[in-house]
Motif scaffolding. Structure first.
Motif: not given
Length: 130
Positions: A21-46
């Protein structure tokens, strides 16, 4: 921009629904609060890396960017993968191919699916969207 309610409800069904979903930014925002947004950013980069397998210079540039940003030891957004996977990527980064990051991407997906995603579904951020 708020996500359509149908999308938000579908996110609760699977991590795949959320990632597609394009609206996954909400998930990225959540991951940022948990200091783990690198997981999503890496997955998207792949995912983007898999799409550009057209010219060797482009492949090398993209692979090096992912490696430098996420994989190498002390990378700015270093992902949490086992040392064997990290070493395997390091040994092959000079000649990257379409599967260079597949194992690491699967590991990160599993980490998100078992850890981050369930916490996201229980979070106030997600619950407020329902």
């Amino acid at each position: 921009m708020l996500a359509p309610v149908d999308d938000v409800v579908a996110w609760g069904d699977s991590l795949d629904n959320l990632l597609e979903c394009k609206s996954r930014l909400v998930f990225e925002d959540f991951l940022r609060t948990e200091y783990s947004e690198e997981n999503l950013l890496f997955w998207l980069a792949c995912e983007e890396y898999k799409k550009i397998m057209t010219s060797e210079p482009e492949i090398i540039t993209a692979a090096n960017r992912i490696y430098t940003e996420f994989v190498q030891v002390d990378a700015p957004s270093q992902i949490n993968i086992d040392c064997m996977t990290r070493e395997d990527i390091s040994e092959n980064i000079s000649q990257p191919g379409p599967k260079t990051f597949d194992r690491a991407q699967r590991l990160i997906y599993g980490l998100m699916e078992k850890d981050c995603y369930p916490r996201f579904l229980k979070s106030d951020i997600y619950q407020a969207l329902l």
